[in-house]
Design a protein around this motif. Sequence first.
Motif, short mmCIF file in Angstrom:
data_model
loop_
_atom_site.label_atom_id
_atom_site.label_comp_id
_atom_site.label_asym_id
_atom_site.label_seq_id
_atom_site.Cartn_x
_atom_site.Cartn_y
_atom_site.Cartn_z
N ARG A 36 123.14 64.66 -1.93
CA ARG A 36 122.79 64.50 -3.34
C ARG A 36 123.93 63.86 -4.13
O ARG A 36 125.10 64.22 -3.96
N HIS A 63 120.47 59.83 -3.73
CA HIS A 63 120.89 60.44 -2.47
C HIS A 63 121.55 59.39 -1.57
O HIS A 63 120.99 58.32 -1.37
N SER A 64 122.74 59.72 -1.09
CA SER A 64 123.40 58.86 -0.12
C SER A 64 123.04 59.33 1.28
O SER A 64 122.65 60.48 1.49
N THR A 65 123.12 58.43 2.24
CA THR A 65 122.92 58.79 3.64
C THR A 65 124.15 58.38 4.44
O THR A 65 124.73 57.33 4.21
N SER A 106 120.47 54.18 1.47
CA SER A 106 121.46 55.00 0.77
C SER A 106 121.52 54.62 -0.71
O SER A 106 121.67 53.45 -1.06
N GLU A 111 123.18 62.86 7.80
CA GLU A 111 122.92 63.75 6.68
C GLU A 111 122.52 62.94 5.45
O GLU A 111 122.97 61.79 5.27
N ARG A 112 121.69 63.56 4.61
CA ARG A 112 121.28 63.00 3.33
C ARG A 112 121.89 63.86 2.23
O ARG A 112 121.74 65.09 2.26
#
Length: 264
Positions: free
Chosen positions: A203, A251-253, A158, A200-201
């Motif tokens: 922005r 991008h965070s996860t 992340s 989910e990934r």
Amino acid sequence: MAAMAGNRSFEDLVAEAVAVSTEGWDFSWFEGRATEARPSWGYARSAGERLAGAQAALDIQTGGGEVLDFMLSVAEPARPALVAATEGWSPNVARATALLRPRGVVVVAAPDDEPLPFADQAFDLVLSRHPVLPYWDEIARVLRPGGRYFAQHVGPASVFELVEYFLGPQTEEVRDARDPGRERADAEAAGLEVAVLRAERLRMEFHDIAAVVHFLRKVVWMVPGFTVEAYEPQLRALHERIVREGPFVAHSTRHLFDARKTAG
């Protein structure tokens, strides 16, 4: 926004970021200077709806209590008779206590990696938003048979575009930490039946260097030991890049857990 950053010096932006408190999990300071897409499942509201049907609930690693405070607002007037929260960082313990005690929440100082200070089967709902590491055996221990664990976890790699900008390429082992499949296996081994696991990934955009500095000071595990002094050359270069090219994109996860303690 890049033009706005260009009108202010690197020193001015960094000084502003360093002066901001890092306590709690209120991210409103980032408004207008950083953005992050949110998971489609709307964790805080969904958790609040679950609170409305619970008898005794625990929020693990509550931070400054802001998210639990919102959940309680969603749950009213059908909130549980007993709501407790744990937090391991002393400034956040004080902040959460000030916010949540008037709402009847018991806030307990508890290190993240030690057993939870509650009796077996004390809760029918355990919540957590972005735990450092889920302590599955303890989560299962404090849940009643049939009780639920409902949480949003940080996923693998992340914001690693930012991490690797400062630290360089990370090993596959580091990048794969927090893998949702591995966490599912660990949850099941502890006696939880995973009903829902969604990932989910998302922005993210950092519009100025102040947002980067404040983020790394607040989310301390991203670049361990981060200080402006230690990373000044990289920060200056990134500031110039943002001014020249626009927002730094990462991008965070995230993944959502909905698990039930089996009756065994």
